[in-house]
Design a protein around this motif. Structure first.
Motif: not given
Length: 378
Positions: A77-82, A89-93, A102-110, A117-124
């Protein structure tokens, strides 16, 4: 002022304050930790080693494939940078119109592409506070309701200034008349702190109201400006095989050499139509980083289609969002925002106390009228 005018302003101040106070207390209490959301999130983020800051970035198409491997069956869905560019980060659905909760996010080393490993942005807890602060967990109706409360708050501030401005000019600033009655002391405290926080409260209240209509504004922009480009592809199905994302971002960089990519929207997400990558470029300073410039890249051919200018209302929205939480001046400004937030809570509590200790409307209007004329107690 005439007695009828005083009474009208008093009733406006009374009822706008009463209607919005409970929700303003909720906004102030939830907004306090949200001011420091970036710092709190940073504490919870895993440490990422960056031994080679000059290491080449990994191919973005490979980054997307790694993210999709974490969530089989999902689509990107989206890909972005810190901001530093160390992580991607890559948002998927499950589908292209997956809503953010309802999106899921993967955080990757550039550089290496390692999964971080990182918590989901839509949790917590912070996500819970953000939803409570913005829409009360009911979506657009909650957003618009909170926006209405922000506007009522602005009216309450202005009406309070109209009522008590002339009275306060007759006394030394900061005077608290503690020797006459508890209610009078609370009134002075309410007035003084209200004046101290006046400008800030108006800014935060109005920017908060603007932020609540973000979704309608985005929808208007998508239908108006993006619709113009989407019309060229009328009748064509959404492509299933996409051009290289890495090449699309490189094309956008070449088109806007003074900017950097912030995020990319995939076709179908609503930010770039059904046939384009939307590469959203941003400036390189704390101010201009909020000034996005979309670059539309044909998702099949990889060619540059357009660089539409954001309309004024979208620019106002983007600038108001960080201002609401004091994100322009780093930690010192956030600390100031937090202090003013606490003072506003005191204004709201003192206002409730004064209401519980109220007299009749006619008696209060008489007191305000007398105070305006003589500088006595209101």
């Amino acid at each position: 002022m005439q007695r009828t005018t005083i009474k009208a302003w008093f009733l406006i101040h009374k009822w706008t304050s009463l209607i919005c106070t409970a929700f303003l207390l909720l906004l102030c209490l939830t907004g306090l930790p949200l001011i420091f959301a970036e710092e709190i999130d940073h504490l919870s983020e895993p440490h990422v080693e960056h031994p080679q800051d000059t290491a080449p970035a990994r191919n973005l198409d490979d980054q997307v494939n790694t993210a999709l491997a974490q969530y089989p069956g999902n689509v990107p869905l989206f890909i972005g940078w810190d901001w530093e560019g160390h992580t991607v980060y890559v948002n998927t659905g499950e589908r292209v119109d997956t809503p953010p909760p309802q999106m899921k996010t993967a955080l990757l080393h550039a550089s290496s592409g390692d999964v971080v490993p990182a918590p989901q942005f839509n949790e917590g807890v912070m996500y819970f506070l953000l939803r409570l602060h913005t829409d009360l967990f009911v979506g657009l109706p909650g957003l618009l309701f909170m926006g209405a409360m922000g506007l009522l708050f602005a009216v309450a501030i202005i009406s309070g200034l109209v009522l008590y401005g002339p009275f306060m000019r007759r006394q030394r600033f900061g005077t608290l008349r503690t020797g006459r009655s508890r209610r009078l002391a609370w009134l002075d405290l309410h007035n003084v702190i209200g004046v101290v926080t006046l400008g800030w409260a108006l800014v935060v209240g109005l920017t908060g109201a603007i932020n609540t209509i973000a979704k309608p504004l985005e929808t208007a922009w998508q239908s108006q400006q993006l619709g113009e480009f989407a019309a060229r592809y009328a009748g064509q199905p959404r492509p299933t095989t996409l051009a290289s994302l890495d090449a699309a971002v490189a094309t956008a960089r070449a088109a806007e050499p003074g900017m950097r990519p912030a995020f990319v929207s995939f076709p179908g997400t609503g930010y770039s139509g059904d046939h384009h990558y939307g590469v959203f470029m941003q400036g390189n300073t704390p101010l201009t980083e909020r000034m996005y410039r979309p670059v539309l890249i044909d998702a099949v051919t990889g060619e540059l289609t357009a660089r539409p200018q954001l309309p004024v209302y979208m620019t106002v929205l983007l600038l108001s969002q960080p201002l609401h939480f004091g994100n322009y001046g780093g930690l010192p400004l956030k600390i100031l925002w937090a202090i003013l937030d606490l003072l506003t809570i005191l204004v709201l509590i003192s206002g409730l106390y004064l209401w519980f200790k109220r007299g009749s409307t006619e008696a209060r209007v008489t007191e305000i009228e007398r105070a305006e004329k003589t500088g006595g107690a209101a």
